[in-house]
Enzyme design. Structure first.
Site, PDB file in Angstrom:
ATOM      1  N   GLN A   1       0.811  -1.217   0.000  1.00 53.77           N
ATOM      2  CA  GLN A   1       0.000   0.000   0.000  1.00 53.77           C
ATOM      3  C   GLN A   1       0.843   1.266   0.000  1.00 53.77           C
ATOM      4  O   GLN A   1       0.357   2.341  -0.334  1.00 53.77           O
ATOM      5  CB  GLN A   1      -0.957  -0.010   1.194  1.00 53.77           C
ATOM      6  CG  GLN A   1      -2.087  -1.026   1.035  1.00 53.77           C
ATOM      7  CD  GLN A   1      -2.946  -1.127   2.270  1.00 53.77           C
ATOM      8  OE1 GLN A   1      -2.656  -1.897   3.173  1.00 53.77           O
ATOM      9  NE2 GLN A   1      -4.014  -0.342   2.321  1.00 53.77           N
TER      10      GLN A   1
ATOM     11  N   GLU B   1      -5.906 -10.144   8.339  1.00 53.62           N
ATOM     12  CA  GLU B   1      -7.319 -10.292   7.987  1.00 53.62           C
ATOM     13  C   GLU B   1      -7.582 -11.458   7.032  1.00 53.62           C
ATOM     14  O   GLU B   1      -8.075 -11.278   5.909  1.00 53.62           O
ATOM     15  CB  GLU B   1      -7.848  -8.979   7.402  1.00 53.62           C
ATOM     16  CG  GLU B   1      -7.705  -7.817   8.362  1.00 53.62           C
ATOM     17  CD  GLU B   1      -8.212  -6.488   7.837  1.00 53.62           C
ATOM     18  OE1 GLU B   1      -8.384  -5.565   8.661  1.00 53.62           O
ATOM     19  OE2 GLU B   1      -8.459  -6.378   6.616  1.00 53.62           O
TER      20      GLU B   1
END
Length: 422
Positions: free
Chosen positions: A16, A148
């Protein structure tokens, strides 16, 4: 961890911040043809670590980008490994504890093409990579194996909105099992390399509520979502079995070798979700956000619900290991809104500590603006804004406020000899 230090930190992920031409997401989202370097963190990491130091945090959660290390099957880029080691060394030199995420959503294209998670071969390939990584990385005590994993499977195997883009419940369950088998094996590998390591996953937890309280179907969906999303993973680490209720179907049960393989529990918390029964939607589920408490919505349309953080902390405390909030943040261009968000959630943590809940750390997401999955560069989570043309980092008022919070909140007073030392 010495003196039961409370971890004040910021969190990021490599892809990211820096992108990677060898990652599956680079082929998934066309934005990387225009912004291949994203924030150019790969080259500007020294500047960013100075920013981290100036914030006054004592910990930094970040990931190592697998696709940069193994851009092609059978190839190992030693220079990239050295690059990430330099980051770790620089953090330790500045008394900033590194918390390394091994897998944060992205994969080398060759892996996801030939060895996707629903295939048993994925276990061997990923474990081989991690074992070699551990042999070459030093100076890390805190590890997150997977970020996650539920969202990875829900998005990649049920919704099909992220790589690898399947829409198959059966494949999804195989993928989830293989991912947790990897966690169990990697947990053991990390402890073989470093007995004092602290290992976890980062699990996204949310509060679920019915859209209409009077509607029994909405209430049922909220109950099922809580059971599926929050409770099942906790039971997995406690019992070695993950039980996943599916609306209007038989509960799915998966045997996973992860019982007790958790040294702390990493919690990513952002919002409350309202569940609405909709016969026109897949599995009859519609997810909605409402501003009920008056805190507003984020720029991504998520409800700001600080009280929910205590709810998930209280619920997660059943797992009986220390809890660390590995992500919590807000997408907004409004500095005052960001400050209110940080204050309200840290107030909630203090309240949870007063209640006796064993919280050992808080990591704000994110240090700087970055690429947000499926939302591009507009979701401004950063304590520092980024000009994506010049890569300039611009401090927000929230950065100064977070520094003030770290100096002014003495969470050490809540720790005592009855709590497990990290």
């Amino acid at each position: 961890m010495k003196d039961n230090l409370f971890l004040w930190g910021v969190a990021t992920s490599a892809f990211q911040l820096e992108g990677s031409p060898y990652a599956d997401w680079s082929t998934w989202d066309s934005i990387f043809s225009l912004n291949p370097k994203v924030t150019n963190h790969y080259e500007l990491y020294k500047e960013d670590i100075k920013i981290i130091k100036n914030l006054g945090v004592n910990a930094y959660r970040f990931s190592i980008e697998w696709s940069r290390i193994q851009p092609h099957e059978g190839y190992w880029n030693k220079e990239v490994v050295k690059h990430y080691q330099k980051i770790i060394d620089l953090l330790n030199e500045n008394n900033i504890i590194p918390m390394v995420t091994i897998h944060h959503f992205t994969h080398p294209v060759w892996f996801i093409t030939k060895y996707p998670w629903h295939k048993r071969s994925s276990i061997e390939k990923f474990t081989e990579y991690v074992e070699r990584l551990l042999e070459n990385i030093r100076g890390v005590d805190f590890w997150i194996t997977f970020n996650e994993p539920y969202l990875l499977v829900l998005g990649g195997y049920i919704e099909g909105c992220i790589p690898p883009g399947y829409k198959d419940l059966n494949l999804a369950m195989k993928a989830l099992r293989n991912i947790f088998i990897c966690h169990g094996q990697i947990y053991d590998l990390i402890h073989i390399h470093n007995k004092k390591s602290m290992v976890s996953i980062a699990h996204n937890m949310a509060v679920f509520a019915p859209w209409f309280k009077w509607n029994p179907f909405d209430r049922l969906l909220a109950k099922v979502a809580k059971r599926f999303y929050n409770q099942s993973v906790i039971e997995g680490f406690m019992e070695g079995k993950i039980r996943l209720p599916v609306p209007f179907r038989k509960t799915i049960q998966i045997e996973v070798p992860i019982k007790g393989k958790l040294d702390f529990f990493g919690i990513n918390y952002y919002t409350r979700v309202h569940m609405r029964f909709n016969p026109l939607r897949k599995l009859f589920i519609e997810f909605r956000h409402r501003d009920i408490d008056g805190h507003g919505l984020t720029d991504m349309g998520w409800e700001i619900y600080p009280r929910g953080l205590k709810k998930v902390l209280r619920y997660a405390s059943n797992i009986n290991v220390p809890l660390i909030i590995t992500e919590n943040g807000i997408a907004t261009k409004d500095d005052s809104k960001k400050i209110k968000f940080i204050k309200s959630h840290i107030d909630t943590i203090e309240n949870a500590l007063q209640e006796g809940i064993d919280v050992r750390g808080y990591f704000y997401w994110s240090l700087i603006d970055n690429y947000e999955w499926l939302h591009g560069l507009d979701a401004r989570f950063g304590l520092y804004r980024v000009d994506f043309r010049t890569y300039r980092r611009i401090p927000t008022k929230a950065a100064a406020f977070y520094s003030y919070v770290i100096k002014s909140r003495n969470f050490q007073r809540f720790f005592n000899s009855t709590k497990k030392e990290l």
